[in-house]
Design a protein around this motif. Structure first.
Motif, PDB file in Angstrom:
ATOM      1  N   ASN A  89       0.822  -1.207   0.000  1.00  0.00           N
ATOM      2  CA  ASN A  89       0.000   0.000   0.000  1.00  0.00           C
ATOM      3  C   ASN A  89       0.858   1.260   0.000  1.00  0.00           C
ATOM      4  N   GLY A  90       1.966   1.238   0.746  1.00  0.00           N
ATOM      5  CA  GLY A  90       2.838   2.402   0.787  1.00  0.00           C
ATOM      6  C   GLY A  90       3.430   2.725  -0.569  1.00  0.00           C
ATOM      7  N   ILE A  91       3.897   1.695  -1.272  1.00  0.00           N
ATOM      8  CA  ILE A  91       4.444   1.915  -2.615  1.00  0.00           C
ATOM      9  C   ILE A  91       3.343   2.349  -3.572  1.00  0.00           C
ATOM     10  N   ALA A  92       2.155   1.741  -3.437  1.00  0.00           N
ATOM     11  CA  ALA A  92       1.038   2.123  -4.307  1.00  0.00           C
ATOM     12  C   ALA A  92       0.708   3.600  -4.154  1.00  0.00           C
ATOM     13  N   ARG A 113      -0.317 -19.434   2.680  1.00  0.00           N
ATOM     14  CA  ARG A 113       0.482 -18.889   3.771  1.00  0.00           C
ATOM     15  C   ARG A 113       0.889 -17.433   3.562  1.00  0.00           C
ATOM     16  N   VAL A 114       1.469 -17.113   2.391  1.00  0.00           N
ATOM     17  CA  VAL A 114       2.027 -15.773   2.220  1.00  0.00           C
ATOM     18  C   VAL A 114       1.101 -14.887   1.396  1.00  0.00           C
ATOM     19  N   ILE A 115       0.959 -15.231   0.112  1.00  0.00           N
ATOM     20  CA  ILE A 115       0.167 -14.363  -0.750  1.00  0.00           C
ATOM     21  C   ILE A 115      -1.296 -14.385  -0.341  1.00  0.00           C
ATOM     22  N   GLY A 116      -1.732 -15.502   0.313  1.00  0.00           N
ATOM     23  CA  GLY A 116      -3.108 -15.569   0.777  1.00  0.00           C
ATOM     24  C   GLY A 116      -3.394 -14.546   1.843  1.00  0.00           C
ATOM     25  N   SER A 117      -2.556 -14.488   2.876  1.00  0.00           N
ATOM     26  CA  SER A 117      -2.767 -13.500   3.930  1.00  0.00           C
ATOM     27  C   SER A 117      -2.607 -12.087   3.389  1.00  0.00           C
ATOM     28  N   THR A 118      -1.715 -11.916   2.421  1.00  0.00           N
ATOM     29  CA  THR A 118      -1.544 -10.601   1.807  1.00  0.00           C
ATOM     30  C   THR A 118      -2.796 -10.206   1.039  1.00  0.00           C
ATOM     31  N   ALA A 119      -3.364 -11.132   0.277  1.00  0.00           N
ATOM     32  CA  ALA A 119      -4.595 -10.842  -0.460  1.00  0.00           C
ATOM     33  C   ALA A 119      -5.714 -10.474   0.497  1.00  0.00           C
ATOM     34  N   ARG A 120      -5.828 -11.207   1.585  1.00  0.00           N
ATOM     35  CA  ARG A 120      -6.877 -10.925   2.569  1.00  0.00           C
ATOM     36  C   ARG A 120      -6.694  -9.534   3.171  1.00  0.00           C
ATOM     37  N   ASN A 121      -5.453  -9.222   3.584  1.00  0.00           N
ATOM     38  CA  ASN A 121      -5.205  -7.928   4.210  1.00  0.00           C
ATOM     39  C   ASN A 121      -5.342  -6.783   3.215  1.00  0.00           C
ATOM     40  N   LEU A 122      -4.941  -7.002   1.962  1.00  0.00           N
ATOM     41  CA  LEU A 122      -5.121  -5.963   0.953  1.00  0.00           C
ATOM     42  C   LEU A 122      -6.597  -5.736   0.661  1.00  0.00           C
ATOM     43  N   THR A 125      -7.620  -3.246   3.112  1.00  0.00           N
ATOM     44  CA  THR A 125      -6.909  -1.979   3.281  1.00  0.00           C
ATOM     45  C   THR A 125      -6.449  -1.323   1.987  1.00  0.00           C
ATOM     46  N   ALA A 126      -6.663  -1.927   0.833  1.00  0.00           N
ATOM     47  CA  ALA A 126      -6.069  -1.436  -0.419  1.00  0.00           C
ATOM     48  C   ALA A 126      -6.399   0.029  -0.662  1.00  0.00           C
ATOM     49  N   VAL A 127      -5.389   0.778  -1.112  1.00  0.00           N
ATOM     50  CA  VAL A 127      -5.555   2.201  -1.382  1.00  0.00           C
ATOM     51  C   VAL A 127      -5.885   2.463  -2.846  1.00  0.00           C
ATOM     52  N   ALA A 128      -5.980   1.401  -3.644  1.00  0.00           N
ATOM     53  CA  ALA A 128      -6.345   1.500  -5.062  1.00  0.00           C
ATOM     54  C   ALA A 128      -7.153   0.255  -5.401  1.00  0.00           C
TER      55      ALA A 128
END
Length: 282
Positions: A89-92, A113-122, A125-128
């Motif tokens: 989000n910061g880079i976006a 494990r990784v991209i799954g939790s990232t997808a959920r959190n994005l 919270t996604a800014v775009a």
């Protein structure tokens, strides 16, 4: 347009990045710059013996960069350290990204494990606008579940302000969209019409359908009744879209439609790709 593509260098991420059809879809909607981002989690220490995490990731990103540049995009790469969804989000925000793209294996990113939790959190919270690109799960050499991102879009609306914001994405999606299915799920607070001809819900969907048809997009409408998440998923199963488009906030008067009840359920359980559009105050 600028797109940020987040990768954890897994087979699922590689499949998403190397999908030539997906890249063509991004080109058709006006994307010309892609920022490749990979995040080294905070709990992975640079001093771990025998392991150069950042060096390995930079090398992998160079390979992905060549793939994307061959398709005519300008590419920037970023290897950063921290909490994945926060750094993404910061880079976006820094690059003023128009889209964030993340790959996710199978139907349930919550189990990955990784991209799954990232997808959920994005998704929260996604800014775009966030594209969750669905990748086959039970496969050693996975492929995207739907290679065309935007050919057939299922647009779910509750007629809220954020749903209207999600509809505005068709102003650029139309370059790659051939079909749209407009879906509304009636709630107990929606007025029930006495006749089909006197249905304000159908009339409002029809207005949106007219706009899309003026752009040369084949359009249909589908009005349902029941639990919003269940009915949107059922509509997806019936219409088989390549992507489900939804605002990441529900109707303000229906608190249970906030993210975590509907949007996150769609991200977790949809078969197709998902495009989540955040509210303006994201």
């Amino acid at each position: 347009m600028r797109a940020l593509c987040a990768t954890d260098l897994s087979a699922a991420s590689e499949a998403a990045i190397q999908n030539q059809t997906c890249l063509e879809c991004l080109g058709r909607i006006g994307v010309d710059v892609i920022h490749l981002v990979t995040v080294v989690p905070s709990n992975v220490h640079a001093g771990m013996p025998g392991i150069d995490f950042e060096g390995r990731r930079k090398k992998a990103l160079k390979t992905y960069r060549r793939v994307i540049e061959r398709e005519g995009f300008d590419v920037e790469t970023h290897v950063v350290r921290g909490t994945p969804h926060r750094r993404i989000n910061g880079i976006a925000e820094t690059i003023v990204a128009d889209l964030i793209i993340v790959g996710s294996r199978g139907k349930s990113p919550l189990e990955n494990r990784v991209i799954g939790s990232t997808a959920r959190n994005l998704a929260r919270t996604a800014v775009a606008p966030l594209i969750v690109n669905r990748i086959e799960r039970a496969n050693e050499d996975p492929d995207p579940v739907r290679k065309h991102l935007f050919r057939h879009v299922l647009y779910a609306t509750d007629f809220s302000e954020n749903a209207a914001r999600a509809f505005e994405t068709f102003s650029y999606l139309r370059g790659a969209t051939r079909e749209v299915t407009l879906v509304h799920v009636r709630t107990p607070k929606d007025p029930m019409p006495e006749t089909d001809a006197d249905d304000p819900i159908a009339e409002r969907l029809g207005e949106r359908a007219e706009t899309l048809e003026e752009w040369g997009i084949e359009t249909r409408t589908d009005v349902r009744q029941g639990d919003p998440a269940e009915e949107i998923l059922a509509a997806e199963a019936d219409h088989n879209p390549t992507t489900t488009l939804i605002g990441s906030r529900g109707h303000s008067r229906l608190r249970r439609l906030l993210l975590g009840s509907v949007s996150e359920r769609i991200v977790a359980d949809a078969n197709a790709n998902v495009l989540l559009v955040p509210p303006t105050d994201a």
